[in-house]
Design an enzyme around this catalytic site. Structure first.
Site, PDB file in Angstrom:
ATOM      1  N   GLY A  44      18.718   7.783  19.515  1.00 15.12           N
ATOM      2  CA  GLY A  44      18.907   6.565  20.293  1.00 15.12           C
ATOM      3  C   GLY A  44      18.244   5.340  19.691  1.00 15.12           C
ATOM      4  O   GLY A  44      18.552   4.214  20.073  1.00 15.12           O
ATOM      5  N   PRO A  48      16.890  -0.012  10.674  1.00 14.68           N
ATOM      6  CA  PRO A  48      17.372  -1.116   9.841  1.00 14.68           C
ATOM      7  C   PRO A  48      18.030  -0.595   8.567  1.00 14.68           C
ATOM      8  O   PRO A  48      17.501   0.306   7.909  1.00 14.68           O
ATOM      9  CB  PRO A  48      16.096  -1.908   9.532  1.00 14.68           C
ATOM     10  CG  PRO A  48      15.168  -1.580  10.663  1.00 14.68           C
ATOM     11  CD  PRO A  48      15.453  -0.144  10.987  1.00 14.68           C
ATOM     12  N   GLY A  53      11.453  -0.382  -0.171  1.00 13.03           N
ATOM     13  CA  GLY A  53      10.909   0.811  -0.806  1.00 13.03           C
ATOM     14  C   GLY A  53       9.567   0.537  -1.449  1.00 13.03           C
ATOM     15  O   GLY A  53       9.332  -0.558  -1.977  1.00 13.03           O
ATOM     16  N   TYR A  83       2.885   8.879  -2.038  1.00 11.33           N
ATOM     17  CA  TYR A  83       2.873   7.587  -2.741  1.00 11.33           C
ATOM     18  C   TYR A  83       1.461   7.012  -2.811  1.00 11.33           C
ATOM     19  O   TYR A  83       1.211   6.093  -3.582  1.00 11.33           O
ATOM     20  CB  TYR A  83       3.777   6.572  -2.045  1.00 11.33           C
ATOM     21  CG  TYR A  83       5.249   6.907  -2.014  1.00 11.33           C
ATOM     22  CD1 TYR A  83       5.773   8.000  -2.704  1.00 11.33           C
ATOM     23  CD2 TYR A  83       6.139   6.119  -1.290  1.00 11.33           C
ATOM     24  CE1 TYR A  83       7.119   8.304  -2.660  1.00 11.33           C
ATOM     25  CE2 TYR A  83       7.494   6.400  -1.248  1.00 11.33           C
ATOM     26  CZ  TYR A  83       7.987   7.495  -1.920  1.00 11.33           C
ATOM     27  OH  TYR A  83       9.324   7.781  -1.869  1.00 11.33           O
ATOM     28  N   ASN A 188      15.958  15.089   0.174  1.00 10.37           N
ATOM     29  CA  ASN A 188      16.259  15.970  -0.964  1.00 10.37           C
ATOM     30  C   ASN A 188      16.638  17.385  -0.528  1.00 10.37           C
ATOM     31  O   ASN A 188      16.366  18.354  -1.248  1.00 10.37           O
ATOM     32  CB  ASN A 188      15.062  16.010  -1.934  1.00 10.37           C
ATOM     33  CG  ASN A 188      14.717  14.649  -2.492  1.00 10.37           C
ATOM     34  OD1 ASN A 188      15.540  13.992  -3.114  1.00 10.37           O
ATOM     35  ND2 ASN A 188      13.490  14.207  -2.239  1.00 10.37           N
ATOM     36  N   SER A 290      11.007  -3.442  -5.127  1.00  7.94           N
ATOM     37  CA  SER A 290      10.619  -4.450  -6.111  1.00  7.94           C
ATOM     38  C   SER A 290       9.307  -5.080  -5.674  1.00  7.94           C
ATOM     39  O   SER A 290       9.026  -5.198  -4.480  1.00  7.94           O
ATOM     40  CB  SER A 290      11.690  -5.529  -6.262  1.00  7.94           C
ATOM     41  OG  SER A 290      11.304  -6.476  -7.245  1.00  7.94           O
ATOM     42  N   ASN A 299      17.482  -9.120  -2.695  1.00  5.42           N
ATOM     43  CA  ASN A 299      17.903  -7.877  -2.045  1.00  5.42           C
ATOM     44  C   ASN A 299      18.208  -8.113  -0.572  1.00  5.42           C
ATOM     45  O   ASN A 299      19.184  -7.568  -0.034  1.00  5.42           O
ATOM     46  CB  ASN A 299      16.817  -6.813  -2.193  1.00  5.42           C
ATOM     47  CG  ASN A 299      16.680  -6.308  -3.617  1.00  5.42           C
ATOM     48  OD1 ASN A 299      17.569  -6.502  -4.445  1.00  5.42           O
ATOM     49  ND2 ASN A 299      15.572  -5.660  -3.926  1.00  5.42           N
TER      50      ASN A 299
END
Length: 342
Positions: A44, A48, A53, A83, A188, A290, A299
């Protein structure tokens, strides 16, 4: 007839459904379709369609880039425990919230449980650590980063482990049911791995994140996910020209493809804008990365033009099944199926 007049954050979409509510693709007559700024998840919530990234971005360069992206209007941040940049993201978010520039509820945060934390207790611990790192009380989208469980033996060495992906999914389901993860999904994963979750759990994935771009359209996985009401996010949407060296096995560069360059010139856009616009029109969430302000703005401007069907079909013809992130170092792992799409 179902006609959806979307909010002011979305572009008008009208669909005529011959056999509602979930018609097959050959039962849909598309009257008009342009790019939406959001896709509705099966939980629900709205996701975006253009994300920011953060893979390989860290420290002050990340904080400066993210702050600028949020200033421009980005509202989807994609990160991961592995990350090692969640604390910086949390600092930027909390600075903007404290300054009254935005509210936490206005930002959609995706993060991921790493392969080293696939056991149930470890996965829950990882999610809690991510929330602590970012100083948030819930995660908008929590993903299993890979289906390949590993343990670190030394700094640069990985030891394969076999942890049932259903055990990890149970952890994410528990976090979903207690409200600490608003939506959950995988990254993945192959179709057969997703099918195992769908057939074994009362909580289906809301999102699948995978490599996808004009050279690798993942048509089988996208069709499968569409049929199961799972939103698909595309990482490496520009072909990841700056990907880590261990993933460099091909010299092809999407951004310099002659057809992409030609189409970009015809719209007075950059090749990156054309590639992102193409994926958004195809119904993906796109996650470009970027640290350069001009690229970050370009972008986002991807949302502001409409490609013709002819050009869209020309780009579709570029699909050659070319994967840039091949993960060949996972060969031999019991959950690594090199010949399957993932």
């Amino acid at each position: 007839m179902y006609v959806y007049h979307l909010t002011n954050h979305e572009i008008f979409i009208s669909l005529f459904l011959i056999n509602p509510p979930y018609p097959h693709s050959n039962q849909i007559l598309l009257l008009k379709m342009t790019i939406s700024r959001y896709l509705r998840l099966n939980t629900g919530f709205r996701m975006p369609t253009l994300g920011f990234g953060t893979f390989t971005l860290k420290g002050d360069p990340l904080k400066e880039a993210l702050d600028y992206a949020l200033f421009l209007g980005y509202r989807h941040i994609d990160t991961a425990s592995s990350y090692d940049n969640e604390k910086e993201i949390g600092q930027v978010l909390n600075d903007r919230v404290k300054a009254g520039k935005m509210n936490r509820k206005d930002v959609f945060i995706t993060t991921k449980v790493p392969s080293t934390h696939m056991r149930k207790a470890d996965a829950i611990e990882s999610a809690h650590k991510s929330m602590e790192n970012m100083s948030i009380s819930y995660i908008d989208m929590l993903l299993i980063h890979h289906p390949w469980a590993v343990s670190k033996t030394e700094e640069t060495e990985l030891k394969f482990e076999h942890v049932d992906i259903l055990e990890t999914w149970q952890a994410l389901s528990a976090l979903f049911k207690c409200g600490q993860a608003a939506s959950i999904g995988v990254s993945n994963f192959t179709v057969r791995q997703i099918e195992r979750i769908l057939s074994s759990s009362d909580v289906p994935p809301a999102n699948v994140q995978l490599e996808c771009h004009a050279y690798f359209l993942q048509q089988r996985l996208k069709t499968f996910c569409d049929q199961n009401h799972i939103v698909v996010s595309a990482y490496a949407p520009l072909g990841a020209p700056n990907r880590p060296s261990r993933h460099v096995s091909s010299a092809e560069n999407l951004l310099t493809d002659p057809l992409i360059v030609e189409i970009a010139k015809s719209y007075r856009k950059t090749p990156a804008q054309v590639l992102l616009n193409f994926l958004l029109r195809a119904g993906f969430v796109a996650l470009p990365k970027s640290s350069k302000k001009e690229r970050i703005k370009e972008n986002l401007d991807t949302l502001n033009f409409t490609m013709t069907t002819k050009d869209y079909n020309r780009i579709t013809s570029l699909d050659q099944g070319l994967r840039f992130f091949r993960f060949l170092y996972m060969r031999g792992h019991p959950e690594f199926f090199e010949e399957d799409d993932f």
